[in-house]
Design a protein around this motif. Structure first.
Motif, PDB file in Angstrom:
ATOM      1  N   ALA A 207     -58.553 -38.528 -16.561  1.00  5.74           N
ATOM      2  CA  ALA A 207     -58.480 -38.775 -18.001  1.00  5.74           C
ATOM      3  C   ALA A 207     -57.219 -39.476 -18.457  1.00  5.74           C
ATOM      4  O   ALA A 207     -57.162 -39.960 -19.575  1.00  5.74           O
ATOM      5  CB  ALA A 207     -58.625 -37.463 -18.769  1.00  5.74           C
ATOM      6  N   ALA A 208     -56.181 -39.541 -17.616  1.00  3.15           N
ATOM      7  CA  ALA A 208     -54.905 -40.141 -17.999  1.00  3.15           C
ATOM      8  C   ALA A 208     -54.497 -39.693 -19.404  1.00  3.15           C
ATOM      9  O   ALA A 208     -54.361 -40.518 -20.314  1.00  3.15           O
ATOM     10  CB  ALA A 208     -54.986 -41.662 -17.932  1.00  3.15           C
ATOM     11  N   PRO A 209     -54.297 -38.383 -19.611  1.00  6.81           N
ATOM     12  CA  PRO A 209     -53.962 -37.900 -20.963  1.00  6.81           C
ATOM     13  C   PRO A 209     -52.692 -38.512 -21.513  1.00  6.81           C
ATOM     14  O   PRO A 209     -52.545 -38.639 -22.733  1.00  6.81           O
ATOM     15  CB  PRO A 209     -53.827 -36.390 -20.777  1.00  6.81           C
ATOM     16  N   GLU A 210     -51.777 -38.913 -20.636  1.00  5.23           N
ATOM     17  CA  GLU A 210     -50.559 -39.552 -21.118  1.00  5.23           C
ATOM     18  C   GLU A 210     -50.870 -40.864 -21.832  1.00  5.23           C
ATOM     19  O   GLU A 210     -50.224 -41.217 -22.826  1.00  5.23           O
ATOM     20  CB  GLU A 210     -49.563 -39.754 -19.970  1.00  5.23           C
ATOM     21  N   VAL A 211     -51.868 -41.604 -21.364  1.00  4.57           N
ATOM     22  CA  VAL A 211     -52.262 -42.857 -22.013  1.00  4.57           C
ATOM     23  C   VAL A 211     -52.955 -42.566 -23.343  1.00  4.57           C
ATOM     24  O   VAL A 211     -52.646 -43.178 -24.377  1.00  4.57           O
ATOM     25  CB  VAL A 211     -53.182 -43.687 -21.094  1.00  4.57           C
ATOM     26  N   LEU A 212     -53.895 -41.631 -23.338  1.00  8.29           N
ATOM     27  CA  LEU A 212     -54.598 -41.276 -24.575  1.00  8.29           C
ATOM     28  C   LEU A 212     -53.616 -40.824 -25.648  1.00  8.29           C
ATOM     29  O   LEU A 212     -53.691 -41.263 -26.809  1.00  8.29           O
ATOM     30  CB  LEU A 212     -55.614 -40.159 -24.311  1.00  8.29           C
ATOM     31  N   LEU A 213     -52.702 -39.928 -25.260  1.00  6.09           N
ATOM     32  CA  LEU A 213     -51.762 -39.389 -26.247  1.00  6.09           C
ATOM     33  C   LEU A 213     -50.760 -40.445 -26.704  1.00  6.09           C
ATOM     34  O   LEU A 213     -50.414 -40.507 -27.890  1.00  6.09           O
ATOM     35  CB  LEU A 213     -51.049 -38.164 -25.684  1.00  6.09           C
ATOM     36  N   ASP A 214     -50.271 -41.268 -25.784  1.00  4.78           N
ATOM     37  CA  ASP A 214     -49.351 -42.345 -26.191  1.00  4.78           C
ATOM     38  C   ASP A 214     -49.989 -43.203 -27.272  1.00  4.78           C
ATOM     39  O   ASP A 214     -49.362 -43.501 -28.301  1.00  4.78           O
ATOM     40  CB  ASP A 214     -48.987 -43.228 -24.989  1.00  4.78           C
ATOM     41  N   ASN A 215     -51.237 -43.625 -27.056  1.00  9.89           N
ATOM     42  CA  ASN A 215     -51.914 -44.498 -28.012  1.00  9.89           C
ATOM     43  C   ASN A 215     -52.159 -43.784 -29.340  1.00  9.89           C
ATOM     44  O   ASN A 215     -51.909 -44.352 -30.425  1.00  9.89           O
ATOM     45  CB  ASN A 215     -53.251 -44.974 -27.442  1.00  9.89           C
ATOM     46  N   LEU A 216     -52.651 -42.563 -29.287  1.00 12.27           N
ATOM     47  CA  LEU A 216     -52.964 -41.830 -30.520  1.00 12.27           C
ATOM     48  C   LEU A 216     -51.709 -41.526 -31.327  1.00 12.27           C
ATOM     49  O   LEU A 216     -51.706 -41.641 -32.567  1.00 12.27           O
ATOM     50  CB  LEU A 216     -53.702 -40.533 -30.187  1.00 12.27           C
ATOM     51  N   ILE A 217     -50.642 -41.137 -30.651  1.00 11.78           N
ATOM     52  CA  ILE A 217     -49.394 -40.837 -31.358  1.00 11.78           C
ATOM     53  C   ILE A 217     -48.812 -42.108 -31.967  1.00 11.78           C
ATOM     54  O   ILE A 217     -48.350 -42.105 -33.123  1.00 11.78           O
ATOM     55  CB  ILE A 217     -48.389 -40.162 -30.400  1.00 11.78           C
ATOM     56  N   ALA A 218     -48.858 -43.208 -31.217  1.00 13.48           N
ATOM     57  CA  ALA A 218     -48.340 -44.480 -31.741  1.00 13.48           C
ATOM     58  C   ALA A 218     -49.107 -44.918 -32.984  1.00 13.48           C
ATOM     59  O   ALA A 218     -48.530 -45.509 -33.906  1.00 13.48           O
ATOM     60  CB  ALA A 218     -48.425 -45.555 -30.659  1.00 13.48           C
ATOM     61  N   ASP A 219     -50.417 -44.613 -33.031  1.00 14.41           N
ATOM     62  CA  ASP A 219     -51.248 -44.989 -34.176  1.00 14.41           C
ATOM     63  C   ASP A 219     -51.196 -43.969 -35.307  1.00 14.41           C
ATOM     64  O   ASP A 219     -51.874 -44.146 -36.332  1.00 14.41           O
ATOM     65  CB  ASP A 219     -52.703 -45.161 -33.732  1.00 14.41           C
ATOM     66  N   GLY A 220     -50.441 -42.890 -35.126  1.00 16.66           N
ATOM     67  CA  GLY A 220     -50.365 -41.853 -36.151  1.00 16.66           C
ATOM     68  C   GLY A 220     -51.619 -41.011 -36.239  1.00 16.66           C
ATOM     69  O   GLY A 220     -51.825 -40.300 -37.229  1.00 16.66           O
ATOM     70  N   ARG A 221     -52.442 -41.024 -35.196  1.00 14.08           N
ATOM     71  CA  ARG A 221     -53.704 -40.288 -35.214  1.00 14.08           C
ATOM     72  C   ARG A 221     -53.597 -38.936 -34.514  1.00 14.08           C
ATOM     73  O   ARG A 221     -54.531 -38.134 -34.556  1.00 14.08           O
ATOM     74  CB  ARG A 221     -54.808 -41.133 -34.588  1.00 14.08           C
ATOM     75  N   ALA A 222     -52.479 -38.699 -33.868  1.00 11.47           N
ATOM     76  CA  ALA A 222     -52.222 -37.392 -33.253  1.00 11.47           C
ATOM     77  C   ALA A 222     -50.760 -37.046 -33.469  1.00 11.47           C
ATOM     78  O   ALA A 222     -49.893 -37.935 -33.521  1.00 11.47           O
ATOM     79  CB  ALA A 222     -52.547 -37.407 -31.764  1.00 11.47           C
ATOM     80  N   GLU A 223     -50.494 -35.767 -33.602  1.00  9.77           N
ATOM     81  CA  GLU A 223     -49.123 -35.307 -33.757  1.00  9.77           C
ATOM     82  C   GLU A 223     -48.396 -35.401 -32.410  1.00  9.77           C
ATOM     83  O   GLU A 223     -48.998 -35.141 -31.358  1.00  9.77           O
ATOM     84  CB  GLU A 223     -49.107 -33.853 -34.227  1.00  9.77           C
ATOM     85  N   PRO A 224     -47.125 -35.755 -32.410  1.00  5.62           N
ATOM     86  CA  PRO A 224     -46.371 -35.676 -31.154  1.00  5.62           C
ATOM     87  C   PRO A 224     -46.422 -34.251 -30.617  1.00  5.62           C
ATOM     88  O   PRO A 224     -46.116 -33.304 -31.336  1.00  5.62           O
ATOM     89  CB  PRO A 224     -44.956 -36.080 -31.563  1.00  5.62           C
ATOM     90  N   MET A 225     -46.846 -34.116 -29.383  1.00  5.94           N
ATOM     91  CA  MET A 225     -47.023 -32.785 -28.797  1.00  5.94           C
ATOM     92  C   MET A 225     -46.684 -32.813 -27.316  1.00  5.94           C
ATOM     93  O   MET A 225     -46.676 -33.867 -26.686  1.00  5.94           O
ATOM     94  CB  MET A 225     -48.466 -32.304 -28.990  1.00  5.94           C
ATOM     95  N   ILE A 226     -46.394 -31.647 -26.786  1.00  3.36           N
ATOM     96  CA  ILE A 226     -46.250 -31.460 -25.348  1.00  3.36           C
ATOM     97  C   ILE A 226     -47.606 -30.998 -24.825  1.00  3.36           C
ATOM     98  O   ILE A 226     -48.280 -30.183 -25.454  1.00  3.36           O
ATOM     99  CB  ILE A 226     -45.163 -30.421 -25.053  1.00  3.36           C
ATOM    100  N   VAL A 227     -48.023 -31.537 -23.687  1.00  2.00           N
ATOM    101  CA  VAL A 227     -49.277 -31.114 -23.065  1.00  2.00           C
ATOM    102  C   VAL A 227     -48.957 -30.543 -21.689  1.00  2.00           C
ATOM    103  O   VAL A 227     -48.343 -31.211 -20.859  1.00  2.00           O
ATOM    104  CB  VAL A 227     -50.277 -32.279 -22.928  1.00  2.00           C
ATOM    105  N   VAL A 228     -49.359 -29.294 -21.472  1.00  2.49           N
ATOM    106  CA  VAL A 228     -49.086 -28.588 -20.217  1.00  2.49           C
ATOM    107  C   VAL A 228     -50.390 -28.428 -19.454  1.00  2.49           C
ATOM    108  O   VAL A 228     -51.365 -27.888 -19.983  1.00  2.49           O
ATOM    109  CB  VAL A 228     -48.459 -27.213 -20.493  1.00  2.49           C
ATOM    110  N   MET A 229     -50.406 -28.912 -18.217  1.00  3.37           N
ATOM    111  CA  MET A 229     -51.590 -28.834 -17.361  1.00  3.37           C
ATOM    112  C   MET A 229     -51.263 -27.973 -16.143  1.00  3.37           C
ATOM    113  O   MET A 229     -50.807 -28.480 -15.116  1.00  3.37           O
ATOM    114  CB  MET A 229     -52.027 -30.244 -16.969  1.00  3.37           C
ATOM    115  N   PRO A 230     -51.464 -26.662 -16.250  1.00  3.04           N
ATOM    116  CA  PRO A 230     -51.125 -25.747 -15.152  1.00  3.04           C
ATOM    117  C   PRO A 230     -52.252 -25.660 -14.136  1.00  3.04           C
ATOM    118  O   PRO A 230     -53.315 -26.270 -14.305  1.00  3.04           O
ATOM    119  CB  PRO A 230     -50.930 -24.416 -15.882  1.00  3.04           C
ATOM    120  N   ASN A 231     -52.023 -24.899 -13.097  1.00  2.00           N
ATOM    121  CA  ASN A 231     -53.070 -24.600 -12.118  1.00  2.00           C
ATOM    122  C   ASN A 231     -53.682 -23.254 -12.498  1.00  2.00           C
ATOM    123  O   ASN A 231     -53.006 -22.231 -12.470  1.00  2.00           O
ATOM    124  CB  ASN A 231     -52.476 -24.545 -10.706  1.00  2.00           C
TER     125      ASN A 231
END
Length: 293
Positions: free
Chosen positions: A112-136
């Protein structure tokens, strides 16, 4: 019976794609699909280029982080995304994002490359800047998805304590995060979707945003998820989604029917997907835009 369902989950859909973008094969634990009148998409398909890195968009950071797990008794790993312009003086909300039974802490990044999705959404103001934690989510000493991955199903239930007692404290000690329930979200795919519903709804005092993507049969029965239904009204967002071609749709339909009968607000999103990466990637796209607002 729940223990049996967990043990037999190997016969269902391989929740956690092995090949990028591939659907997992159905087995005896997938059911015939019966669509109800309200089993429809809540959102259209994402716009062109939604999942591609764009020139001129500042990139966040994706790093592998180790932590000591008292629950498991070992040192474990998790992937962490911090948004572009991360400022240690600012407290960020956190999304804890869980994988499927065949995945690990790298699964979301691989398909899913969440870093790409979030970078784009945050840059467009469509998502809040957030930390995403992907544990095991496999809380056992050997947490690699190898051999018969379905034999590790009990370790996914044990992860509740690892998440609450080890993962969250490790993140909050390492990063500048919000520590209130409104600043924490929990979501996951398939087995991780069941975990997110089981743990998030059992700890509404810790999470205000909960999402189950194509939840697997490890999901507790609706009345067990919410023995006091009115408690769900304290959530900022309760998200349920599953593809209309997914043999595990019945799991999410049951939770949705219970919430609907109790008059509890929630998102119900049923697009034309199977138990596959395309579904979960789009879930993350739409879900992340509704968090922390």
């Amino acid at each position: 019976m729940k223990r049996l369902l967990l043990t037999l989950l190997g016969s269902c859909l391989a929740a956690g794609v092995v090949a990028q973008g591939a659907s997992a094969p159905a087995g005896p634990m997938s059911w015939a699909i019966t669509l109800n009148a309200d089993d429809k998409p809540a959102f259209a398909s994402p716009p062109e280029g939604w999942d591609r890195r764009r020139a001129g968009v500042a990139q966040g950071r994706l790093e592998m982080v180790g932590y000591d797990s008292k629950t498991v008794g070992t040192r474990r790993r998790m992937q962490v995304y911090t948004p572009q312009g991360y400022d240690a003086q600012r407290a960020y909300p956190v999304l804890y994002l869980l994988h499927g039974i065949g995945g690990d802490e790298t699964e979301w990044q691989r398909f899913a490359a969440p870093e790409v999705l979030l970078d784009n959404l945050i840059a467009d103001g469509r998502a809040e800047p957030m930390i995403v934690v992907m544990p095991n989510g496999r809380a056992q000493p050997n947490d690699r998805p190898e051999g018969n991955v379905f034999a590790a199903a009990p370790a996914f239930a044990r992860f509740e304590r690892d998440l609450l007692d080890d993962v969250i404290p490790a993140i909050e000690s390492r990063y500048r995060t919000r520590t209130d329930r409104d600043g924490r979200a929990l979501a996951g795919l398939s087995m991780g979707g069941g975990q997110a519903l089981n743990f998030g709804l059992a700890h509404i005092d810790r999470f205000a945003w909960v999402g189950g993507f194509s939840a697997a049969p490890n999901t507790r029965a609706p009345a067990e998820l919410l023995p006091v239904p009115a408690a769900a009204r304290e959530l900022k967002l309760l998200w349920l989604s599953c593809g209309s071609q997914d043999g595990l749709l019945r799991v999410s339909q049951g939770v949705h029917a219970y919430l609907k009968a109790e008059g509890l607000p929630h998102v119900w999103h049923v697009p034309a997907h199977g138990h596959d990466a395309a579904q979960w990637k789009q879930d993350l796209y739409w879900f992340s835009q509704r968090l922390f607002r």
